[in-house]
Design an enzyme around this catalytic site. Structure first.
Site, PDB file in Angstrom:
ATOM      1  N   CYS A  30       0.840  -1.195   0.000  1.00  7.09           N
ATOM      2  CA  CYS A  30       0.000   0.000   0.000  1.00  7.09           C
ATOM      3  C   CYS A  30       0.875   1.245   0.000  1.00  7.09           C
ATOM      4  O   CYS A  30       1.877   1.292   0.708  1.00  7.09           O
ATOM      5  CB  CYS A  30      -0.897  -0.019   1.242  1.00  7.09           C
ATOM      6  SG  CYS A  30      -1.962   1.417   1.405  1.00  7.09           S
ATOM      7  N   HIS A  87      -9.204  -3.580  -2.062  1.00  3.50           N
ATOM      8  CA  HIS A  87      -8.222  -2.817  -1.289  1.00  3.50           C
ATOM      9  C   HIS A  87      -8.661  -1.346  -1.179  1.00  3.50           C
ATOM     10  O   HIS A  87      -8.638  -0.762  -0.095  1.00  3.50           O
ATOM     11  CB  HIS A  87      -6.860  -2.926  -1.988  1.00  3.50           C
ATOM     12  CG  HIS A  87      -5.746  -2.158  -1.336  1.00  3.50           C
ATOM     13  ND1 HIS A  87      -4.755  -2.776  -0.610  1.00  3.50           N
ATOM     14  CD2 HIS A  87      -5.458  -0.833  -1.312  1.00  3.50           C
ATOM     15  CE1 HIS A  87      -3.901  -1.847  -0.164  1.00  3.50           C
ATOM     16  NE2 HIS A  87      -4.307  -0.658  -0.579  1.00  3.50           N
ATOM     17  N   GLU A  88      -9.078  -0.761  -2.308  1.00  2.00           N
ATOM     18  CA  GLU A  88      -9.435   0.661  -2.308  1.00  2.00           C
ATOM     19  C   GLU A  88     -10.740   0.925  -1.560  1.00  2.00           C
ATOM     20  O   GLU A  88     -10.864   1.922  -0.857  1.00  2.00           O
ATOM     21  CB  GLU A  88      -9.500   1.210  -3.734  1.00  2.00           C
ATOM     22  CG  GLU A  88      -8.188   1.110  -4.505  1.00  2.00           C
ATOM     23  CD  GLU A  88      -6.970   1.694  -3.794  1.00  2.00           C
ATOM     24  OE1 GLU A  88      -7.092   2.726  -3.098  1.00  2.00           O
ATOM     25  OE2 GLU A  88      -5.881   1.114  -3.928  1.00  2.00           O
ATOM     26  N   HIS A 111     -10.046   1.088   1.982  1.00  2.00           N
ATOM     27  CA  HIS A 111      -9.562   2.432   2.361  1.00  2.00           C
ATOM     28  C   HIS A 111     -10.731   3.361   2.649  1.00  2.00           C
ATOM     29  O   HIS A 111     -10.693   4.136   3.600  1.00  2.00           O
ATOM     30  CB  HIS A 111      -8.739   3.067   1.233  1.00  2.00           C
ATOM     31  CG  HIS A 111      -7.275   2.779   1.303  1.00  2.00           C
ATOM     32  ND1 HIS A 111      -6.500   3.096   2.397  1.00  2.00           N
ATOM     33  CD2 HIS A 111      -6.446   2.214   0.398  1.00  2.00           C
ATOM     34  CE1 HIS A 111      -5.246   2.731   2.148  1.00  2.00           C
ATOM     35  NE2 HIS A 111      -5.189   2.181   0.957  1.00  2.00           N
TER      36      HIS A 111
END
Length: 181
Positions: free
Chosen positions: A105, A147-148, A151
């Site tokens: 990341c 993953h995003e 976030h």
């Protein structure tokens, strides 16, 4: 003026991002946010995607550069930069099958680990002008979506990764295992 990517420990990375409101679609402000995100991602040659909270923008936006996933073709130079913008994204479908994948990341520099991610995922999102679209992907694209969106929910991959290692430039390829926790 390039916006720097915030690092683990910044409380903005732990805050659930706010949906982009209707009146912001098509606005100069939203266009500016996307421009700042694209410039920040472009500056990170190993980066393939970036969520807005990573540059202290509190909205549910992420961008991806799938062209960076392609090996450069011999003699053809680099693929044309392609930034895909996902506003207010939601994963609407994902495969039952999950795979263990290597992950890193831009906000947790030099730490890498293994995560379990759905092999395929479909995202519904909106464009800068507000129109809705759907995009599916497998492998690394499915991993990017997960993953995003993590976030945007204040989750870092290190929260659920195993086998975390720290790789520093000075050590080159030599890796040091760090305890998970």
């Amino acid at each position: 003026l390039m916006t720097s990517i915030v690092q683990s420990g910044d409380e903005g990375l732990r805050t659930k991002a706010t949906p982009v409101p209707e009146d912001m679609f098509g606005s100069p402000l939203l266009a500016q946010y996307i421009k700042e995100m694209a410039e920040s991602l472009d500056a990170e040659k190993d980066g393939v995607a970036l969520a807005a909270p990573q540059i202290s923008i509190p909205y549910r936006i992420f961008i991806a550069r799938p062209d960076r996933l392609l090996p450069p073709e011999e003699g053809k130079g680099q693929p044309v930069p392609e930034v895909i913008v996902f506003i207010n994204p939601e994963i609407t479908r994902s495969s039952k099958r999950r795979l263990e994948v290597d992950e890193g990341c831009l906000s947790v520099r030099s730490i890498y680990g293994k995560t379990m991610r759905h092999e395929r995922a479909t995202v519904c999102a909106r464009t800068v002008d507000g129109s809705a679209f759907q995009r599916g992907g497998g492998g690394i694209m499915a991993q990017i979506y997960q993953h995003e969106i993590d976030h945007l929910d204040g989750i870092l991959f290190t929260d659920h990764a195993t086998d975390l290692i720290e790789v520093t430039r000075a050590q080159g390829a030599e890796a040091v295992t760090i305890p998970h926790g």
